[in-house]
Every structure is written in C-alpha cells, then in structure tokens.
Motif scaffolding. Structure first.
Motif, PDB file in Angstrom:
ATOM      1  N   TYR A  85       0.698  -1.177  -0.088  1.00  0.00           N
ATOM      2  CA  TYR A  85       0.115   0.125   0.039  1.00  0.00           C
ATOM      3  C   TYR A  85       0.889   1.191   0.048  1.00  0.00           C
ATOM      4  N   ILE A  86       0.824   2.142  -0.851  1.00  0.00           N
ATOM      5  CA  ILE A  86       1.528   3.455  -1.071  1.00  0.00           C
ATOM      6  C   ILE A  86       0.451   4.524  -0.799  1.00  0.00           C
ATOM      7  N   ASN A  87       0.901   5.425   0.054  1.00  0.00           N
ATOM      8  CA  ASN A  87       0.048   6.796   0.436  1.00  0.00           C
ATOM      9  C   ASN A  87       0.952   7.721   0.203  1.00  0.00           C
ATOM     10  N   THR A 102      10.097   7.823   3.716  1.00  0.00           N
ATOM     11  CA  THR A 102      10.557   8.880   2.298  1.00  0.00           C
ATOM     12  C   THR A 102      10.023  10.130   2.436  1.00  0.00           C
ATOM     13  N   VAL A 103      10.744  11.096   2.159  1.00  0.00           N
ATOM     14  CA  VAL A 103      10.538  12.507   2.002  1.00  0.00           C
ATOM     15  C   VAL A 103      11.376  12.849   0.970  1.00  0.00           C
ATOM     16  N   LYS A 104      10.647  13.514  -0.238  1.00  0.00           N
ATOM     17  CA  LYS A 104      11.172  14.082  -1.165  1.00  0.00           C
ATOM     18  C   LYS A 104      10.605  15.355  -1.475  1.00  0.00           C
ATOM     19  N   GLU A 109       5.962   9.868   1.575  1.00  0.00           N
ATOM     20  CA  GLU A 109       5.621   8.720   1.048  1.00  0.00           C
ATOM     21  C   GLU A 109       5.349   7.620   2.132  1.00  0.00           C
ATOM     22  N   TRP A 110       4.598   6.802   2.352  1.00  0.00           N
ATOM     23  CA  TRP A 110       4.361   5.706   3.281  1.00  0.00           C
ATOM     24  C   TRP A 110       4.149   4.657   2.261  1.00  0.00           C
ATOM     25  N   LEU A 122      -2.647   2.012  11.172  1.00  0.00           N
ATOM     26  CA  LEU A 122      -1.321   2.756  10.871  1.00  0.00           C
ATOM     27  C   LEU A 122      -1.628   4.239  10.905  1.00  0.00           C
ATOM     28  N   THR A 123      -0.913   5.036  11.812  1.00  0.00           N
ATOM     29  CA  THR A 123      -0.996   6.468  12.005  1.00  0.00           C
ATOM     30  C   THR A 123      -0.013   7.066  10.915  1.00  0.00           C
ATOM     31  N   MET A 124      -0.283   7.757  10.051  1.00  0.00           N
ATOM     32  CA  MET A 124       0.460   8.523   9.027  1.00  0.00           C
ATOM     33  C   MET A 124       0.468   9.835   9.433  1.00  0.00           C
ATOM     34  N   ARG A 125       1.804  10.417   9.883  1.00  0.00           N
ATOM     35  CA  ARG A 125       1.717  11.982  10.468  1.00  0.00           C
ATOM     36  C   ARG A 125       2.801  12.741   9.672  1.00  0.00           C
TER      37      ARG A 125
END
Length: 158
Positions: A85-87, A102-104, A109-110, A122-125
């Motif tokens: 899964y990619i967010n 991953t930071v661009k 990106e998670w 999954l907490t995406m912050r």
C-alpha cells in the motif's frame, strides 16, 4: 487484536477474572485454540470460560462471534491487496516532521505491506510550514513607513 478487544469487552461487562496478567498467562493457549479449532463463537466462549475459570465469560459469546467476523473481514481485505500500500501526500511549504521514511522535497510517502493493516491501524503523520506572505507584506510596509518617518525630518531641515 483479539486479546485487546476481548479485554475491552470483559471490562465493559464487568468480568474481573480477565486482567492483563491472566491474558498474558493464557495467551499461548488462546492462540493455539484459535489457530487449530473452528471459529464457532459458542465453543470459543466455552473455551475462554474454562481457561479463565469464569462462567461470566459466556456472556461474551455474541461479542466473540462479532469479533471473529471482523478479524476474518480484515484478513480477507488484506489478502485481496497486491502486497503493498502506498500513500503519498504533497504538503505546502517545508516538511518539519513526519513518521514516513521517504521524504522528497515537500512530498511524503508511506509504503506499507498489506498485512500491516490486518490487526491495527497505521497512523500517518506529517507536519509542514509554509511562508506567510501577508506577514512579509505587512513587515515590508512597516519598514518602508519607518524609513520615511526617519528621512522626512532630515529632508525638512534642508
């Protein structure tokens, strides 16, 4: 997931025999039972009542059926995924902090395996900060005003 939900339901029903200690002590036996037996709520509730030595646990039979169905749905959903899964999120301004690997630039990106969602969220912050353009304009105007207020008395003297 099963054990944490079982603990919550036991607390709601006031079953004092189910504690963190008793769950930890019986954890392997519960997992063994769930892995090797059918998921019939009645037999599961009977097993849990026997394991925790409390007939009050039989009150949780409807809950255990609901919980088993919920777990099976999550496993089915996770099994239908292609494995990853990619967010991806693009934020305004500069990224200040995130729990992503991953930071661009200003994009985060998670990338997560599908099994990760089966039993817990999954907490995406991500936190960013963009420039406040209106404050730059106000500051510029104030500097220009201060500059003219300092220059005007010198011009009048001449």
């Amino acid at each position: 997931y099963f054990l944490s939900e079982f603990m919550k339901a036991s607390k709601q029903k006031g079953i004092s025999e189910v504690t963190d200690f008793s769950i930890g002590k019986n954890r392997d036996a519960i997992f063994e039972y769930i892995d090797h037996h059918d998921n019939n709520p009645k037999t599961l509730a009977a097993f849990l009542a026997l394991t925790f030595k409390s007939d009050a646990i039989k009150k949780l039979e409807p809950f255990s059926g609901k919980l088993i169905n919920e777990i099976e749905k999550k496993m089915e959903w996770a099994g239908s995924a292609d494995g990853t899964y990619i967010n991806q999120i693009s934020m305004p301004g500069v990224i200040l902090s995130t729990n992503s690997k991953t930071v661009k630039g200003n994009t985060v990106e998670w990338k997560v395996d599908s099994w990760r969602f089966q039993f817990e969220d999954l907490t995406m912050r991500v936190e960013s900060r963009s420039a406040n353009v209106s404050m730059f304009v106000v500051t510029g105007v104030l500097f220009a005003l201060a500059f003219f207020l300092l220059i005007i008395p010198k011009i009048r003297r001449k």
